[in-house]
Design a protein around this motif. Sequence first.
Motif, PDB file in Angstrom:
ATOM      1  N   UNK A   4       0.843  -1.191   0.000  1.00  0.00           N
ATOM      2  CA  UNK A   4       0.000   0.000   0.000  1.00  0.00           C
ATOM      3  C   UNK A   4       0.872   1.231   0.000  1.00  0.00           C
ATOM      4  N   UNK A   5       0.616   2.108  -0.966  1.00  0.00           N
ATOM      5  CA  UNK A   5       1.428   3.320  -1.051  1.00  0.00           C
ATOM      6  C   UNK A   5       0.736   4.550  -0.500  1.00  0.00           C
ATOM      7  N   UNK A   6      -0.596   4.453  -0.333  1.00  0.00           N
ATOM      8  CA  UNK A   6      -1.313   5.619   0.189  1.00  0.00           C
ATOM      9  C   UNK A   6      -1.908   5.286   1.550  1.00  0.00           C
ATOM     10  N   UNK A   7      -2.351   6.317   2.214  1.00  0.00           N
ATOM     11  CA  UNK A   7      -2.879   6.120   3.566  1.00  0.00           C
ATOM     12  C   UNK A   7      -4.147   5.254   3.535  1.00  0.00           C
ATOM     13  N   UNK A   8      -5.029   5.527   2.572  1.00  0.00           N
ATOM     14  CA  UNK A   8      -6.271   4.753   2.548  1.00  0.00           C
ATOM     15  C   UNK A   8      -6.013   3.300   2.144  1.00  0.00           C
ATOM     16  N   UNK A  10      -3.291   1.666   2.807  1.00  0.00           N
ATOM     17  CA  UNK A  10      -2.654   1.047   3.958  1.00  0.00           C
ATOM     18  C   UNK A  10      -3.684   0.602   4.996  1.00  0.00           C
ATOM     19  N   UNK A  11      -4.677   1.478   5.214  1.00  0.00           N
ATOM     20  CA  UNK A  11      -5.746   1.138   6.168  1.00  0.00           C
ATOM     21  C   UNK A  11      -6.467  -0.129   5.710  1.00  0.00           C
ATOM     22  N   UNK A  12      -6.745  -0.203   4.412  1.00  0.00           N
ATOM     23  CA  UNK A  12      -7.466  -1.367   3.885  1.00  0.00           C
ATOM     24  C   UNK A  12      -6.625  -2.634   3.982  1.00  0.00           C
ATOM     25  N   UNK A  13      -5.330  -2.507   3.644  1.00  0.00           N
ATOM     26  CA  UNK A  13      -4.445  -3.682   3.698  1.00  0.00           C
ATOM     27  C   UNK A  13      -4.352  -4.199   5.129  1.00  0.00           C
ATOM     28  N   UNK A  14      -4.162  -3.287   6.066  1.00  0.00           N
ATOM     29  CA  UNK A  14      -4.030  -3.708   7.466  1.00  0.00           C
ATOM     30  C   UNK A  14      -5.343  -4.340   7.944  1.00  0.00           C
ATOM     31  N   UNK A  15      -6.454  -3.742   7.546  1.00  0.00           N
ATOM     32  CA  UNK A  15      -7.775  -4.263   7.930  1.00  0.00           C
ATOM     33  C   UNK A  15      -7.961  -5.675   7.371  1.00  0.00           C
ATOM     34  N   UNK A  16      -7.590  -5.858   6.103  1.00  0.00           N
ATOM     35  CA  UNK A  16      -7.780  -7.158   5.456  1.00  0.00           C
ATOM     36  C   UNK A  16      -6.859  -8.230   6.051  1.00  0.00           C
ATOM     37  N   UNK A  17      -5.671  -7.796   6.529  1.00  0.00           N
ATOM     38  CA  UNK A  17      -4.713  -8.778   7.059  1.00  0.00           C
ATOM     39  C   UNK A  17      -5.081  -9.276   8.459  1.00  0.00           C
ATOM     40  N   UNK A  83      -0.131  17.137   3.826  1.00  0.00           N
ATOM     41  CA  UNK A  83      -0.702  18.109   4.762  1.00  0.00           C
ATOM     42  C   UNK A  83      -1.539  17.355   5.800  1.00  0.00           C
ATOM     43  N   UNK A  84      -1.562  17.831   7.048  1.00  0.00           N
ATOM     44  CA  UNK A  84      -2.306  17.117   8.086  1.00  0.00           C
ATOM     45  C   UNK A  84      -3.789  17.002   7.761  1.00  0.00           C
ATOM     46  N   UNK A  85      -4.342  18.021   7.083  1.00  0.00           N
ATOM     47  CA  UNK A  85      -5.760  17.970   6.724  1.00  0.00           C
ATOM     48  C   UNK A  85      -6.045  16.806   5.793  1.00  0.00           C
ATOM     49  N   UNK A  86      -5.204  16.663   4.761  1.00  0.00           N
ATOM     50  CA  UNK A  86      -5.405  15.579   3.801  1.00  0.00           C
ATOM     51  C   UNK A  86      -5.224  14.225   4.479  1.00  0.00           C
ATOM     52  N   UNK A  87      -4.204  14.186   5.332  1.00  0.00           N
ATOM     53  CA  UNK A  87      -3.917  12.925   6.020  1.00  0.00           C
ATOM     54  C   UNK A  87      -5.102  12.495   6.889  1.00  0.00           C
ATOM     55  N   UNK A  88      -5.669  13.473   7.618  1.00  0.00           N
ATOM     56  CA  UNK A  88      -6.790  13.132   8.497  1.00  0.00           C
ATOM     57  C   UNK A  88      -8.029  12.762   7.685  1.00  0.00           C
ATOM     58  N   UNK A  89      -8.271  13.482   6.605  1.00  0.00           N
ATOM     59  CA  UNK A  89      -9.434  13.140   5.765  1.00  0.00           C
ATOM     60  C   UNK A  89      -9.289  11.711   5.243  1.00  0.00           C
ATOM     61  N   UNK A  90      -8.097  11.382   4.738  1.00  0.00           N
ATOM     62  CA  UNK A  90      -7.891  10.020   4.204  1.00  0.00           C
ATOM     63  C   UNK A  90      -8.105   8.973   5.290  1.00  0.00           C
ATOM     64  N   UNK A  91      -7.499   9.248   6.464  1.00  0.00           N
ATOM     65  CA  UNK A  91      -7.587   8.266   7.547  1.00  0.00           C
ATOM     66  C   UNK A  91      -9.014   8.079   8.018  1.00  0.00           C
ATOM     67  N   UNK A  92      -9.707   9.203   8.272  1.00  0.00           N
ATOM     68  CA  UNK A  92     -11.044   9.081   8.854  1.00  0.00           C
ATOM     69  C   UNK A  92     -12.076   8.643   7.830  1.00  0.00           C
ATOM     70  N   UNK A  93     -11.906   9.052   6.572  1.00  0.00           N
ATOM     71  CA  UNK A  93     -12.912   8.624   5.597  1.00  0.00           C
ATOM     72  C   UNK A  93     -12.782   7.127   5.319  1.00  0.00           C
TER      73      UNK A  93
END
Lengths: 235, 318
Positions: A4-8, A10-17, A83-93
């Motif tokens: 996973x190269x992006x934050x979203x 990565x979240x999916x890969x970790x969730x699936x694993x 940017x922290x805004x983008x990072x948080x949007x990606x993580x929380x969405x």
Amino acid sequence: MMVAGTIWQRELVEFAQRRRALVIKLAFPLVFGIPLVIAAPPVYAAITLTMLIAIIGALGAGAVLTRERQSGLTLRYRTLPVTPGRLLIERLSIGALIDFLQVTPVLLLIAVRHPSQFAWWPALVLSVAAVLLIGNLMGAVASTLSDSPGEVMLYVFITLLPLLFLSGVFTSLTEPALLAVSRLLPFTYLHEALVGALGGQPNLLAWETLLGGFGFLVGAAGLTGRLGRRVLESD
Amino acid sequence: MKVDTASEPSPLAATGLTRTYRGGKGVFDITLKLAAGEVMGLMGPNGSGKTTLLRMLATAATPTGGHIAWFGNANPHDPSVRRRLGVMLDQPAHFDKMTGYQNAWFFAHQFGLPDQLARDRLDELFRWSGLWDAREQVVDEYSLGMKRKLTLVEALVHRPSILLLDEPTLALDYRAELDLIERLQLLSLTGTAVVLATNDVHLAERLCDYVIFLHDGRLIREGHVPQLLTEVAGSKEVQLQVNSPIALESLRALAAVEAANVEGDTVHIILARGANPAQVLAVLNGTADMVSNMRVRRPNLGDVFLKLTGVALPAAHR
């Protein structure tokens, strides 16, 4: 091996694993959802499901972000060229999307059980998404208040319960002032959509609920971007 | 020969850098400047402010006062600034349920590396760091040394212009430490500026061009390594391992003793130029059974620090 190269991603890969966590996460809402949707009166089913959906979003994000703060990952995020805004949007969405997948079986069950209430489905989908994103944001903000996951959960509950009351989830609101306040809270629209989709007697029309859910979803996305620095770069 | 980057502004310049914590601790009024290809060491005992200073330089902590510019850009949130930094923080934090390779791949992409380049560089760095065989193991199963190596891989993969490393040799074995020194020397020669927060005097002497000594959050001395070492040139350090406490004051009263301090069960004594270690033993006359071991050696940067502050750097790195 999935990468996973992006934050979203990565979240999916970790969730699936995390297979065991995945099964528990998907089965948990059904444990409540099946008896509620099949046997409970719509008003009680709507109360419990509104609470469940609000809590799922807030507690999950609060716990994960507190753990990341403790482990030092939050510090590492601050060194990333994002940017922290983008990072948080990606993580929380993506967090809200995973939470949405978690409640999808319950939503499908509602649709199968009450097919004649299809007019409420768009409003239900939007208001669930809005409440999950707002819940994730509440959890993220709460995670900045303490290093202890238990304390963060307490802050989440202390905030959620009065908001749920003010949304008319526990009891019908008759005072005009309280009614006006309830229209400013996202949980009102979720509760109304659930009552409608479960075949009960909602106070709002389907299109009003749809509009409310949509407004809160857009508002939550905007607020998440603005709170990025506050959540991820506060010490 | 170092790369000529004179046309660019200084990679890193900080003025009056301050960060205070509740209780009065923190880092106060630090000014420093780093040239391309220069290796700077931040040295001081635990709690001296090395990590706080390094975090501010790495954009991970916000100063409460002062000013930092990276290549002339003072905005720490600007992605173009962060893209040029390679950071190894004190905590080797990772996504523990993902493999080492998945973690490194994620960080490589965050810094904008395309797939093929990321793959090539990660393959090389995983082999170099000795993590190749463990690349598909989840980080949860890594030892501390492996986690720190992985953090190094992640800090190096995008070939940053400034490397900021907090205790980079901590938990590394000797072979890995030598490999790291060699790599950092090579990077320095090709123009990468390096800041090391370390107590490892041998690492600092071998690698650093310039050293800053921090004590209680303040810069107490700075200079080029050879220049700092001349301050203790000709003197000797005597290390006494003792079985029970000895009176330090009687040692300090000796004209031949420039500084003395105890750390654990070891007494560190800096002897003045030309002084004879036997003078120390003479003071301990009659208490010789207290001393289980005695070592005399040439002084190093740790002794400069001891002479300046009376405080010894942590023993593990001396």
